[in-house]
Design a protein around this motif. Sequence first.
Motif, PDB file in Angstrom:
ATOM      1  N   SER A   1      50.106 -21.273 -41.827  1.00 47.10           N
ATOM      2  CA  SER A   1      49.801 -21.596 -40.440  1.00 47.10           C
ATOM      3  C   SER A   1      51.037 -22.101 -39.704  1.00 47.10           C
ATOM      4  N   LYS A   2      51.774 -22.946 -40.365  1.00 50.56           N
ATOM      5  CA  LYS A   2      53.002 -23.497 -39.770  1.00 50.56           C
ATOM      6  C   LYS A   2      54.008 -22.399 -39.443  1.00 50.56           C
ATOM      7  N   LEU A   3      54.262 -21.507 -40.408  1.00 51.30           N
ATOM      8  CA  LEU A   3      55.246 -20.451 -40.212  1.00 51.30           C
ATOM      9  C   LEU A   3      54.806 -19.456 -39.140  1.00 51.30           C
ATOM     10  N   ALA A   4      53.519 -19.107 -39.144  1.00 50.16           N
ATOM     11  CA  ALA A   4      53.021 -18.165 -38.144  1.00 50.16           C
ATOM     12  C   ALA A   4      53.082 -18.770 -36.743  1.00 50.16           C
ATOM     13  N   TYR A   5      52.756 -20.048 -36.643  1.00 50.60           N
ATOM     14  CA  TYR A   5      52.786 -20.704 -35.332  1.00 50.60           C
ATOM     15  C   TYR A   5      54.206 -20.813 -34.789  1.00 50.60           C
ATOM     16  N   GLU A   6      55.162 -21.045 -35.655  1.00 52.09           N
ATOM     17  CA  GLU A   6      56.560 -21.104 -35.215  1.00 52.09           C
ATOM     18  C   GLU A   6      57.013 -19.779 -34.611  1.00 52.09           C
ATOM     19  N   LYS A   7      56.398 -18.707 -35.060  1.00 57.27           N
ATOM     20  CA  LYS A   7      56.787 -17.377 -34.591  1.00 57.27           C
ATOM     21  C   LYS A   7      55.981 -16.919 -33.380  1.00 57.27           C
ATOM     22  N   TYR A   8      54.661 -17.208 -33.393  1.00 55.09           N
ATOM     23  CA  TYR A   8      53.775 -16.644 -32.369  1.00 55.09           C
ATOM     24  C   TYR A   8      53.128 -17.687 -31.461  1.00 55.09           C
ATOM     25  N   HIS A   9      53.248 -18.946 -31.788  1.00 53.44           N
ATOM     26  CA  HIS A   9      52.700 -20.024 -30.972  1.00 53.44           C
ATOM     27  C   HIS A   9      51.221 -19.781 -30.635  1.00 53.44           C
ATOM     28  N   ARG A  10      50.868 -19.825 -29.356  1.00 50.63           N
ATOM     29  CA  ARG A  10      49.473 -19.731 -28.949  1.00 50.63           C
ATOM     30  C   ARG A  10      48.842 -18.393 -29.328  1.00 50.63           C
TER      31      ARG A  10
ATOM     32  N   GLY B   1      49.663 -31.263 -45.450  1.00 51.70           N
ATOM     33  CA  GLY B   1      50.718 -30.368 -44.998  1.00 51.70           C
ATOM     34  C   GLY B   1      50.696 -30.224 -43.490  1.00 51.70           C
ATOM     35  N   GLU B   2      51.821 -29.849 -42.913  1.00 47.73           N
ATOM     36  CA  GLU B   2      51.970 -29.881 -41.461  1.00 47.73           C
ATOM     37  C   GLU B   2      51.013 -28.942 -40.747  1.00 47.73           C
ATOM     38  N   GLY B   3      50.870 -27.698 -41.192  1.00 43.77           N
ATOM     39  CA  GLY B   3      49.981 -26.755 -40.529  1.00 43.77           C
ATOM     40  C   GLY B   3      50.405 -26.485 -39.102  1.00 43.77           C
ATOM     41  N   SER B   4      49.418 -26.258 -38.229  1.00 44.58           N
ATOM     42  CA  SER B   4      49.710 -26.004 -36.813  1.00 44.58           C
ATOM     43  C   SER B   4      48.502 -26.380 -35.973  1.00 44.58           C
ATOM     44  N   PRO B   5      48.691 -26.513 -34.654  1.00 46.58           N
ATOM     45  CA  PRO B   5      47.564 -26.838 -33.772  1.00 46.58           C
ATOM     46  C   PRO B   5      46.697 -25.638 -33.427  1.00 46.58           C
ATOM     47  N   ARG B   6      47.095 -24.452 -33.841  1.00 46.66           N
ATOM     48  CA  ARG B   6      46.327 -23.241 -33.525  1.00 46.66           C
ATOM     49  C   ARG B   6      45.131 -23.123 -34.464  1.00 46.66           C
ATOM     50  N   ARG B   7      43.932 -22.880 -33.903  1.00 47.42           N
ATOM     51  CA  ARG B   7      42.711 -22.801 -34.696  1.00 47.42           C
ATOM     52  C   ARG B   7      42.030 -21.452 -34.467  1.00 47.42           C
ATOM     53  N   CYS B   8      42.667 -20.392 -34.932  1.00 47.01           N
ATOM     54  CA  CYS B   8      42.075 -19.059 -34.798  1.00 47.01           C
ATOM     55  C   CYS B   8      41.080 -18.815 -35.925  1.00 47.01           C
ATOM     56  N   GLY B   9      40.083 -18.001 -35.661  1.00 47.28           N
ATOM     57  CA  GLY B   9      39.096 -17.689 -36.678  1.00 47.28           C
ATOM     58  C   GLY B   9      39.719 -16.941 -37.847  1.00 47.28           C
ATOM     59  N   GLY B  10      39.300 -17.252 -39.054  1.00 53.24           N
ATOM     60  CA  GLY B  10      39.776 -16.541 -40.231  1.00 53.24           C
ATOM     61  C   GLY B  10      40.659 -17.349 -41.147  1.00 53.24           C
ATOM     62  N   GLN B  11      41.139 -18.508 -40.696  1.00 55.56           N
ATOM     63  CA  GLN B  11      42.020 -19.311 -41.545  1.00 55.56           C
ATOM     64  C   GLN B  11      41.308 -19.771 -42.816  1.00 55.56           C
TER      65      GLN B  11
END
Length: 336
Positions: free
Chosen positions: A307-316, A248-258
């Motif tokens: 992850s994908k949806l959250a990144y589209e909204k909040y990015h970095r 799945g696409e996911g996102s490039p953001r790697r925050c703790g807790g995923q």
Amino acid sequence: MFSITSLITSLVSKGKYLHSGNHRVRQIQTSVRNSGLLLDMVKIVIPELTNAQHKGNCGCIAVVGGCQEYTGAPYFAAISALKLGSDLSHVFCTHDSATVIKSYSPELIVHPVLDHITSVSEVSKWLPRMHSLVLGPGLGRSAKILNNAQGILEEAKKENIPIVIDADGLFLVTEHPDTIKSYQKAILTPNVVEFSRLYEKMFGEQPLEDEPVVNVKTLCQALGNVTIVQKGYNDIISDGVHVLVCCGEGSPRRCGGQGDLLSGSMGTFNYWAHKAVEDGVSNKSLDVYGPTLCAAYGACLLTRQCSKLAYEKYHRSTTTSDMVEQIHPAFEFLFV
């Protein structure tokens, strides 16, 4: 409607492996068509909501973890289980972490018993009411706590409860592989580093370079066909016989807790899938891959979509709390 271009899924049957380079890419691309079948497999185990149900029908999930240093991880696992659709979420944690974890949400049932001398017996009293166990988020590496966690794991196996092991629970399994060996209702969720440690423990050498699927299948077999999800750029899921690769696409953001969102949602899916099989639910893919691979695949797919949806909204600025907010829209997009 689910867009097949948003997900590339590779199925690898026994004896067929993915390799690095263009061959690997081609093999993934040529099996995109299988993603619809896998979605149907996950959908069929999700319990239908009706007015005739009562509290507990959709699952009571136990999270074993949480110590003074790590209070966020068990919260994320437990709240993700609830947001996905389990009815009750219990957290069995240490005394000094309980108030903090409880303050995050009134939805969680928190038991400050993990550091008690009678911890195993106290948790064991609750296990017959639990439908699934998630062990490891925020557990820490205190010898006392790990010893209690090992005892709880043994009791959960006696109850035949589906189990997900993550984070420091994997440290425990690496130290004592026989604790989980051949318990085929268990799913381990190591990242690349955790996987390498467990592989080296079992074989005395590092995993083969550029052969991730072979490595996962081999380790699963050595552990008695326990299901393993090696998290990474692609999530490799195997029980030692079959392999699913979730891309799945996911996102490039790697925050703790995923990973905690993944383990909590996987705990819920693990109960749903085993319950569906026990109730005689049949599906061609489910019949082939079984409940643990179904649960693991569903949770991996959901986490990547969150992850994908959250990144589209909040990015970095994306955090795991933002991903938890996306569990409902991700679920609707994928499984409804």
